[in-house]
Design a protein around this motif. Structure first.
Motif, PDB file in Angstrom:
ATOM      1  N   THR A  37       0.840  -1.190   0.000  1.00 47.51           N
ATOM      2  CA  THR A  37       0.000   0.000   0.000  1.00 47.51           C
ATOM      3  C   THR A  37       0.879   1.244   0.000  1.00 47.51           C
ATOM      4  N   SER A  87      -9.576   4.087 -10.595  1.00 50.97           N
ATOM      5  CA  SER A  87      -9.998   5.214  -9.750  1.00 50.97           C
ATOM      6  C   SER A  87     -11.488   5.462  -9.925  1.00 50.97           C
ATOM      7  N   ALA A  88     -12.190   5.662  -8.816  1.00 57.53           N
ATOM      8  CA  ALA A  88     -13.634   5.896  -8.864  1.00 57.53           C
ATOM      9  C   ALA A  88     -13.948   7.372  -9.107  1.00 57.53           C
ATOM     10  N   PHE A  89     -13.013   8.246  -8.860  1.00 55.48           N
ATOM     11  CA  PHE A  89     -13.244   9.677  -9.066  1.00 55.48           C
ATOM     12  C   PHE A  89     -12.768  10.084 -10.450  1.00 55.48           C
ATOM     13  N   VAL A  96      -4.146   9.949  -3.694  1.00 55.57           N
ATOM     14  CA  VAL A  96      -4.571   8.573  -3.925  1.00 55.57           C
ATOM     15  C   VAL A  96      -3.934   7.651  -2.896  1.00 55.57           C
ATOM     16  N   GLY A 137      -3.514   3.600  -2.453  1.00 58.95           N
ATOM     17  CA  GLY A 137      -3.690   2.394  -3.255  1.00 58.95           C
ATOM     18  C   GLY A 137      -2.518   1.443  -3.162  1.00 58.95           C
ATOM     19  N   SER A 190      -5.745   2.277  -7.501  1.00 58.14           N
ATOM     20  CA  SER A 190      -6.422   3.104  -6.497  1.00 58.14           C
ATOM     21  C   SER A 190      -7.394   2.294  -5.652  1.00 58.14           C
ATOM     22  N   GLN A 191      -7.326   2.505  -4.337  1.00 52.63           N
ATOM     23  CA  GLN A 191      -8.334   1.970  -3.414  1.00 52.63           C
ATOM     24  C   GLN A 191      -9.287   3.087  -3.007  1.00 52.63           C
ATOM     25  N   SER A 192      -8.739   4.282  -2.840  1.00 47.39           N
ATOM     26  CA  SER A 192      -9.555   5.469  -2.560  1.00 47.39           C
ATOM     27  C   SER A 192      -8.733   6.696  -2.932  1.00 47.39           C
ATOM     28  N   GLY A 193      -9.429   7.795  -3.060  1.00 50.57           N
ATOM     29  CA  GLY A 193      -8.738   9.029  -3.407  1.00 50.57           C
ATOM     30  C   GLY A 193      -9.722  10.167  -3.559  1.00 50.57           C
ATOM     31  N   PHE A 194      -9.177  11.340  -3.759  1.00 50.04           N
ATOM     32  CA  PHE A 194     -10.020  12.509  -3.975  1.00 50.04           C
ATOM     33  C   PHE A 194      -9.281  13.513  -4.833  1.00 50.04           C
TER      34      PHE A 194
END
Length: 157
Positions: free
Chosen positions: A35, A66-68, A78, A80, A90-94
């Motif tokens: 990670t 990436s979901a975003f 990010v 990930g 990516s696991q999460s990010g903004f």
């Protein structure tokens, strides 16, 4: 007080300290499958490529899954898994749009001016002891902008 100590922590996922840009770009093979945390400015959106600043210079990283959906020029952060050198899943990010950064800088500037004004109005520098000393009465605009009526202080006309 503890923030500089946290910054000195070695990479230890069990304690929440993950490899960042400087670690995994310098020796990527060591962190593949681990990670990582990264962030930078979006250069391209399909595929998502960001440019980040490291101690070795500027690098480009491809972000997958990436979901975003940021736009070119946005700043992203990010969390990930490093799947290959230069590729993070990516696991999460903004994303922070460019206007958001200008807004934050503007608000910070205004807050800094407010703090400086309060400091000048309520405190003075005691040069003999090299310290700040609280004023008995805060300065007002009249105190700051008093204009003498004559050069020698005589008010007779």
């Amino acid at each position: 007080m503890l923030c500089p100590l946290y910054a000195q922590q070695p990479v230890n996922p069990e304690l929440g300290v993950y490899a960042d840009d400087n670690e995994f770009t310098e020796t990527p093979e060591r962190y593949i499958g681990d990670t990582v945390v990264t962030g930078g400015i979006v250069q391209q959106v399909s595929p998502l490529i960001i440019e980040l600043e490291t101690t070795q210079g500027q690098r480009e990283i491809t972000i997958t899954d990436s979901a975003f959906r940021p736009e070119v020029g946005d700043k992203v952060r990010v969390f990930g898994t490093l799947t290959a050198a230069g590729r993070v899943q990516s696991q999460s990010g903004f994303a922070v749009p460019q206007t958001g950064r200008w807004y934050a800088w503007g608000i910070s500037f205004l807050a800094g001016l407010w703090v400086l004004t309060r400091l000048i109005r309520h405190w003075r520098i005691d040069w003999a002891r090299i310290r700040f000393q609280r004023r008995e009465r805060p300065l007002s605009l009249r105190d700051i902008y008093q204009i003498p009526t004559s050069l020698d202080g005589d008010r007779d006309a």
